[in-house]
Design an enzyme around this catalytic site. Structure first.
Site, PDB file in Angstrom:
ATOM      1  N   THR A  52     -10.355  -8.034   0.143  1.00 29.20           N
ATOM      2  CA  THR A  52      -8.856  -7.901   0.518  1.00 29.20           C
ATOM      3  C   THR A  52      -8.388  -8.945   1.418  1.00 29.20           C
ATOM      4  O   THR A  52      -9.201  -9.674   1.938  1.00 29.20           O
ATOM      5  CB  THR A  52      -8.665  -6.551   0.944  1.00 29.20           C
ATOM      6  OG1 THR A  52      -9.333  -6.372   2.355  1.00 29.20           O
ATOM      7  CG2 THR A  52      -9.359  -5.470   0.073  1.00 29.20           C
ATOM      8  N   CYS A  53      -7.309  -8.774   2.020  1.00 28.41           N
ATOM      9  CA  CYS A  53      -6.540  -9.513   2.951  1.00 28.41           C
ATOM     10  C   CYS A  53      -7.169  -9.276   4.225  1.00 28.41           C
ATOM     11  O   CYS A  53      -7.221 -10.135   5.233  1.00 28.41           O
ATOM     12  CB  CYS A  53      -5.183  -9.293   3.079  1.00 28.41           C
ATOM     13  SG  CYS A  53      -4.700  -7.998   3.487  1.00 28.41           S
ATOM     14  N   ILE A 192       0.582  -5.601  -3.734  1.00 30.26           N
ATOM     15  CA  ILE A 192       1.004  -5.802  -2.386  1.00 30.26           C
ATOM     16  C   ILE A 192       2.504  -6.464  -2.560  1.00 30.26           C
ATOM     17  O   ILE A 192       3.526  -5.679  -1.504  1.00 30.26           O
ATOM     18  CB  ILE A 192       0.233  -7.125  -1.399  1.00 30.26           C
ATOM     19  CG1 ILE A 192      -1.023  -6.559  -1.241  1.00 30.26           C
ATOM     20  CG2 ILE A 192       0.976  -7.248  -0.247  1.00 30.26           C
ATOM     21  CD1 ILE A 192      -1.256  -5.453  -0.256  1.00 30.26           C
ATOM     22  N   GLY A 193       2.917  -7.210  -3.427  1.00 33.51           N
ATOM     23  CA  GLY A 193       4.322  -7.485  -3.609  1.00 33.51           C
ATOM     24  C   GLY A 193       5.285  -6.367  -4.054  1.00 33.51           C
ATOM     25  O   GLY A 193       6.240  -6.054  -3.526  1.00 33.51           O
TER      26      GLY A 193
END
Length: 399
Positions: A52-53, A192-193
């Site tokens: 993930t980020c 996420i967007g």
């Protein structure tokens, strides 16, 4: 049943690396499938990867965590030597506890961010589809999901609106005196967007938002749902020229927003929600642009976080309960052969007893009662063959 001490984790996270470094070890969908297809070559049968980020972690059964790490780095831009220096490694119960803490949002960059549990669930599902999970992994996921559900329903750890997507909306609000008249461009409409877009619509009071995605249909569907604009990917430079704020959530292996896209843009704020970074680094400071990444967003303060910190002890207690349940299951699975052998022996004894006394064989719950008692003893005391002898004596005494 595999030995729990051979269950390892190796990983890096926001705690010990910056976004750029994490980007070198991020695993995209294709890289994950490459790992799944080559696992046998590395002698690995059961594993999954969470990328993930905030983190890249590999969980699985291997001779060592270093072996797992080397396998992971066979598909990353970063090399195994650097990963070894940066990574944390755990095994056995310590690895289990780490997974439960991560899944609960206790180890998230924004405390209580529970989006991670769906990412773990997807990681295990993908591994299972490629025959890289086993009974241990699947049961572990069940208990991890249950732990996460318990924490969400019985604590306030994830209360309020605090996440990377929420922080992005808050950052925009802090950056501008007024937000209602700002033109916003969002590139990338994955999870996420989507979440970021919904937060912007609900908190900033503006609908002058344009969506762009490589798959036009996805951008169009979200735009229709929220009543905002969408444009095809080919219009990126044109839309960047009219935007005040640009958000990038594409999660591509290479930058998707380049300096050349902003030659005619008046944007003053660019937010990169992707790992690895999907905004060309030269954009920082270009024409006075403020470039922000996920590490900066995590610093956005909110009173909600202070309330969440008070819930940590409750969450840890619920995690401990679920880990104990998983360990009980694990112990009993190890004893299944013994229990089966005892059951067969007791059935033979009962059958011979019935035949000798010329009594018809009939249903009797005594065997099940003895087995239940034996299982309880096994959970409390691991005494090997003594349990076998104890069960037979118990059965004979009740005859």
């Amino acid at each position: 049943m595999k030995n729990i001490s051979d269950f390892h984790i190796a990983g890096i996270s926001y705690r010990n690396t910056d976004a750029e470094t994490r980007g070198r070890f991020a695993i995209n969908e294709q890289q994950y499938r490459n790992l799944l297809s080559t696992a046998a070559d590395f002698g690995i049968e059961e594993f999954f990867v969470v990328s993930t980020c905030n983190r890249t972690e590999i969980y699985g059964f291997a001779p060592s965590a270093a072996h797992l790490a080397g396998f992971l780095c066979s598909q990353t831009e970063g090399d195994a030597g650097s990963f070894h220096q940066l990574s944390y490694r755990k095994n056995g119960r310590s690895a289990l506890e780490h997974l439960f803490h991560v899944s609960a949002g206790l180890d998230s960059q924004i405390l209580g961010d529970y989006e991670i549990i769906s990412q773990i669930k997807l990681a295990v599902k993908t591994a299972k589809e490629n025959r890289c999970t086993g009974l241990f992994t699947e049961k572990l996921l069940d208990h991890t999901l249950q732990s996460s559900r318990n924490i969400r329903s019985r604590t306030q750890l994830s209360s309020g609106s605090v996440s990377v997507s929420f922080a992005a909306a808050q950052y925009i609000r802090q950056h501008f005196t007024e937000t209602a008249d700002k033109k916003i461009l969002l590139l990338g409409t994955g999870k996420i967007g989507r979440n970021t877009c919904k937060n912007i619509v609900s908190t900033l009071g503006t609908k002058d938002i344009t969506l762009i995605n490589r798959t036009n249909a996805k951008a169009e569907a979200l735009a229709r749902e929220l009543g905002i604009r969408f444009q095809p990917y080919e219009c990126l430079e044109t839309e960047a020229a009219r935007a005040d704020v640009i958000l990038v959530a594409t999660n591509a292996p290479q930058p998707t927003l380049l300096q050349k896209h902003l030659e005619h843009s008046a944007a003053s704020l660019v937010i990169d929600l992707s790992i690895p970074n999907n905004v060309e680094m030269s954009i920082a400071g270009y024409k006075g642009i403020c470039l922000v990444n996920v590490d900066e967003l995590s610093k956005v303060a909110d009173a909600t976080l202070q309330k969440r910190k008070l819930e940590i002890p409750k969450a840890q207690q619920l995690i401990q309960e679920q880990i104990n349940e998983f360990k009980n299951w694990y112990v009993m699975r190890q004893h299944v052969p013994v229990i089966r052998a005892v059951k067969s022996t007791l059935e033979n004894i009962q059958q011979k007893h019935m035949q000798q006394d010329s009594v018809p064989l009939q249903s009797d719950d005594r065997i099940q009662k003895v087995l239940n008692n034996m299982a309880t003893q096994m959970r409390e005391k691991n005494e090997g063959g003594c349990n076998f002898i104890w069960a037979i004596n118990d059965f004979m005494a009740s005859s």
